[in-house]
Design a protein around this motif. Structure first.
Motif, PDB file in Angstrom:
ATOM      1  N   UNK A 129       0.862  -1.189   0.000  1.00 31.75           N
ATOM      2  CA  UNK A 129       0.000   0.000   0.000  1.00 31.75           C
ATOM      3  C   UNK A 129       0.893   1.233   0.000  1.00 31.75           C
ATOM      4  N   UNK A 130       0.998   1.874  -1.146  1.00 29.15           N
ATOM      5  CA  UNK A 130       1.907   3.016  -1.261  1.00 29.15           C
ATOM      6  C   UNK A 130       1.441   4.205  -0.422  1.00 29.15           C
ATOM      7  N   UNK A 131       0.148   4.284  -0.126  1.00 27.83           N
ATOM      8  CA  UNK A 131      -0.345   5.350   0.745  1.00 27.83           C
ATOM      9  C   UNK A 131       0.168   5.175   2.162  1.00 27.83           C
ATOM     10  N   UNK A 132       0.128   3.951   2.666  1.00 27.61           N
ATOM     11  CA  UNK A 132       0.654   3.721   4.013  1.00 27.61           C
ATOM     12  C   UNK A 132       2.176   3.867   4.037  1.00 27.61           C
ATOM     13  N   UNK A 133       2.833   3.533   2.932  1.00 27.47           N
ATOM     14  CA  UNK A 133       4.279   3.714   2.896  1.00 27.47           C
ATOM     15  C   UNK A 133       4.646   5.164   3.160  1.00 27.47           C
ATOM     16  N   UNK A 134       3.808   6.105   2.680  1.00 30.92           N
ATOM     17  CA  UNK A 134       4.052   7.526   2.932  1.00 30.92           C
ATOM     18  C   UNK A 134       4.127   7.820   4.428  1.00 30.92           C
ATOM     19  N   UNK A 135       3.158   7.298   5.173  1.00 32.77           N
ATOM     20  CA  UNK A 135       3.099   7.543   6.613  1.00 32.77           C
ATOM     21  C   UNK A 135       4.299   6.891   7.302  1.00 32.77           C
ATOM     22  N   UNK A 136       4.533   5.637   6.981  1.00 38.56           N
ATOM     23  CA  UNK A 136       5.588   4.850   7.646  1.00 38.56           C
ATOM     24  C   UNK A 136       6.980   5.362   7.304  1.00 38.56           C
ATOM     25  N   UNK A 137       7.220   5.680   6.029  1.00 37.47           N
ATOM     26  CA  UNK A 137       8.582   6.023   5.608  1.00 37.47           C
ATOM     27  C   UNK A 137       9.008   7.417   6.055  1.00 37.47           C
ATOM     28  N   UNK A 138       8.043   8.258   6.468  1.00 38.50           N
ATOM     29  CA  UNK A 138       8.413   9.587   6.947  1.00 38.50           C
ATOM     30  C   UNK A 138       9.196   9.540   8.258  1.00 38.50           C
ATOM     31  N   UNK A 139       9.296   8.359   8.854  1.00 36.08           N
ATOM     32  CA  UNK A 139      10.191   8.203   9.995  1.00 36.08           C
ATOM     33  C   UNK A 139      11.618   8.583   9.621  1.00 36.08           C
ATOM     34  N   UNK A 140      11.935   8.549   8.315  1.00 36.20           N
ATOM     35  CA  UNK A 140      13.291   8.895   7.881  1.00 36.20           C
ATOM     36  C   UNK A 140      13.616  10.366   8.127  1.00 36.20           C
ATOM     37  N   UNK A 141      12.602  11.203   8.410  1.00 38.40           N
ATOM     38  CA  UNK A 141      12.872  12.600   8.784  1.00 38.40           C
ATOM     39  C   UNK A 141      13.764  12.668  10.022  1.00 38.40           C
ATOM     40  N   UNK A 142      13.702  11.635  10.847  1.00 39.04           N
ATOM     41  CA  UNK A 142      14.508  11.630  12.072  1.00 39.04           C
ATOM     42  C   UNK A 142      15.999  11.613  11.740  1.00 39.04           C
ATOM     43  N   UNK A 143      16.364  11.159  10.535  1.00 43.31           N
ATOM     44  CA  UNK A 143      17.778  11.175  10.145  1.00 43.31           C
ATOM     45  C   UNK A 143      18.322  12.606  10.158  1.00 43.31           C
ATOM     46  N   UNK A 144      17.499  13.568   9.708  1.00 43.38           N
ATOM     47  CA  UNK A 144      17.927  14.963   9.679  1.00 43.38           C
ATOM     48  C   UNK A 144      18.076  15.512  11.096  1.00 43.38           C
ATOM     49  N   UNK A 145      17.136  15.163  11.982  1.00 42.57           N
ATOM     50  CA  UNK A 145      17.250  15.620  13.366  1.00 42.57           C
ATOM     51  C   UNK A 145      18.468  14.983  14.027  1.00 42.57           C
ATOM     52  N   UNK A 146      18.708  13.711  13.732  1.00 39.77           N
ATOM     53  CA  UNK A 146      19.884  13.022  14.285  1.00 39.77           C
ATOM     54  C   UNK A 146      21.176  13.668  13.799  1.00 39.77           C
ATOM     55  N   UNK A 147      21.177  14.082  12.547  1.00 38.53           N
ATOM     56  CA  UNK A 147      22.386  14.645  11.958  1.00 38.53           C
ATOM     57  C   UNK A 147      22.657  16.067  12.443  1.00 38.53           C
ATOM     58  N   UNK A 148      21.608  16.855  12.637  1.00 39.92           N
ATOM     59  CA  UNK A 148      21.805  18.280  12.917  1.00 39.92           C
ATOM     60  C   UNK A 148      21.285  18.749  14.275  1.00 39.92           C
TER      61      UNK A 148
END
Length: 564
Positions: A129-148
């Motif tokens: 379900x590509x719609x749910x992938x949108x919700x789930x994959x946005x966890x990757x935003x944490x990479x930016x917080x982790x980095x900066x």
């Protein structure tokens, strides 16, 4: 959906040894975490287990829920977004499976997975379900917080994402879509230094998430990108309402929100003035890789649906899969799918190496060789990301279109999944930077010779005897490409340069994806040789046509294309 074991093929790459070495820091975590690997082989087995777990959740829960989620969609209650009921089941299942914060270090509760593995998980979730992938994959935003982010921010927010809280990146506004330098959401400070956000954000995916990364104007009197900073907004603090949820063509399970910030408390992430210049670029590159994975997952599902229907559907006493017009579409879809996977995972590996070296550089000083390595893979990732996002998202649209075509009239009927795949795919080449913007991001690497040098280096790879004739075809395409690039540069006309850029971009993608497929066909002929043959012929067809168009184009011709 692709079998998990076949997907694991992409873990068998020479670069994975280096990625594991960098991610695991000599396997020091094994002394503190009983689930940390003790060797390279153990790490790869861990990756395979997570892929298997995700595959199980995707096939047994997310995919069966997808039709219900599409029909119900999210809705608005008292200025809050409420997911479709089955979306909550998906969230619960992925949380219980430990599929949140998966790229984060173990000290925060993460799995310390490479981006390459995260891309595999994204593909599997998207195929379901590509719609749910949108919700789930946005966890990757944490990479930016982790980095900066600061150590305090990391300790505060990262464990929450690892526990399954959701994220969003609040960038666009009613008057600032792709042109983010004109973002006007206002960030001001109270007398005690507390930041407050006021204004409107629009088209925010998963916009009522738990933790937001927000682009806002912190420097009073500015109107360009130099006045923008990045902020962290915590939903627990309140101050943001959902004014509207968009009624979209597709990806119905993924809420797209209009948000109103009313004196919302926020924290500065990183340094002031670097919000767009540095941090959004990091966010967007990660998001574009996520869309590439999403595109590959949907391509797989479109191919599976089309192939299954073509085998079952009979016309004139014969299964339509045997008709040339049908197997031509299917073979092209499969070739583009295999090529898309090749560039997705090659890009992911490049990102893994340079990002992990960047992480290490915050722990200790890199050696001269490591700095050189980081620069090399950063440049490769920067060149491959717009190529991967643009090509795979366009291929996903074509795969969904052809899936409907194979189904014929049935593909236009709502009870068949083909129509939903077509609706879902359309956004892929629009959000996180349209294909036109991917062309803009890639064109400097076309004109400065970066892509050409990559092609030449890849042409030195040994290939199997069976695909050697295909390499000869690609060499001719590279010659045509070189001539076309030089012609555009020699004309020294910026409008002509911009007009022809898409054709040069397509030629670039055709050639590099062809070369990646040759590598795969040499390594596993049974799995990839057919796709290599089909794809190289498609690439040749497009390169010859684009070359002829470019070489016969004159700046004066532009007046014929201006809309009136």
């Amino acid at each position: 959906m692709i079998e998990a074991k076949k997907l694991q093929y992409y873990l068998d790459s020479p670069l994975m040894k280096r990625i594991v070495e960098l991610k695991e820091r000599d396997f020091t975590d094994k002394d503190q975490f009983d689930y940390a690997p003790v060797s390279y082989e153990d790490a790869i087995e861990n990756y395979k287990r997570v892929v298997d777990i995700t595959d199980e959740v995707a096939q047994n829960i997310i995919e069966p829920n997808s039709e219900s989620v599409d029909l119900e969609g999210p809705h608005l209650e008292n200025n809050r977004m409420v997911y479709a009921s089955k979306t909550y089941e998906n969230l619960d299942a992925t949380r219980k499976a430990g599929l949140w914060g998966v790229t984060m270090p173990r000290q925060f509760g993460g799995l310390n997975l490479p981006m390459t593995v995260f891309s595999m998980l994204s593909e599997l979730v998207s195929a379901a379900d590509s719609g749910f992938q949108n919700i789930w994959s946005l966890q990757s935003c944490i990479d930016t917080l982790y980095e900066f982010g600061t150590p305090e921010q990391q300790a505060k927010y990262i464990p929450r994402i690892c526990a399954g809280e959701t994220m969003s990146m609040d960038l666009t506004e009613p008057d600032a879509g792709s042109d983010l330098q004109h973002v006007m959401l206002k960030a001001t400070q109270d007398a005690d230094g507390t930041w407050r956000l006021n204004g409107v954000k629009r088209f925010i995916t998963n916009g009522d998430s738990d933790i937001h990364l927000v682009l806002a104007r912190s420097e009073e009197g500015t109107r360009d990108g130099r006045g923008l900073s990045m902020f962290i907004y915590d939903k627990r603090d309140g101050g943001v309402d959902v004014r509207h949820i968009e009624n979209k063509l597709g990806i119905h399970g993924s809420p797209t929100c209009e948000l109103v910030y009313k004196n919302a408390k926020a924290e500065l992430c990183g340094e002031r003035r670097l919000g767009l210049i540095k941090y959004v670029m990091s966010l967007m590159n990660g998001a574009r890789l996520g869309i590439a994975a999403q595109s590959v997952g949907l391509q797989q599902e479109a191919y599976d649906q089309a192939l299954a229907y073509a085998r079952e559907r009979k016309q004139f006493g014969e299964a339509i899969v045997n008709f040339p017009a049908v197997y031509d579409m299917l073979s092209r879809t499969k070739a583009k799918l295999d090529a898309s996977r090749a560039i997705l995972y090659q890009t992911s590996r490049y990102v893994d190496i340079y990002k992990t070296l960047g992480d290490i550089s915050r722990e200790r000083k890199l050696t001269a060789d490591e700095r050189k390595e980081m620069k090399q893979y950063s440049r490769l990732a920067d060149a491959f990301t717009p190529l991967g996002k643009g090509m795979t998202s366009e291929y996903a649209n074509q795969a969904a279109y052809d899936c409907v075509s194979v189904h014929g009239g049935s593909g236009f009927i709502m009870e068949y999944k083909a129509q939903r795949l077509l609706r879902d795919a359309r956004i892929f080449s629009i959000y996180e930077g349209t294909t036109q913007l991917q062309v803009v991001a890639a064109v400097r690497y076309i004109t400065n010779g970066t892509y050409l040098n990559i092609m030449k280096e890849m042409l030195t790879d040994e290939v199997s005897e069976a695909v050697e004739p295909l390499r000869g075809r690609i060499v001719k395409c590279v010659d045509l490409y070189t001539e076309a690039v030089e012609k555009v540069k020699a004309d020294e006309n910026q409008e002509e340069h911009d007009f022809l850029a898409r054709r040069l971009y397509n030629m670039t993608g055709d050639i590099i994806l062809s070369l990646l497929l040759l590598r795969d066909a040499t390594k596993d002929a049974g799995e990839f040789e057919k796709s290599a043959n089909v794809f190289v012929r498609m690439a040749e067809e497009e390169c010859i046509g684009s070359h002829a168009y470019i070489m016969n184009f004159k700046a004066d011709d532009l007046k014929n294309f201006v809309a009136e």
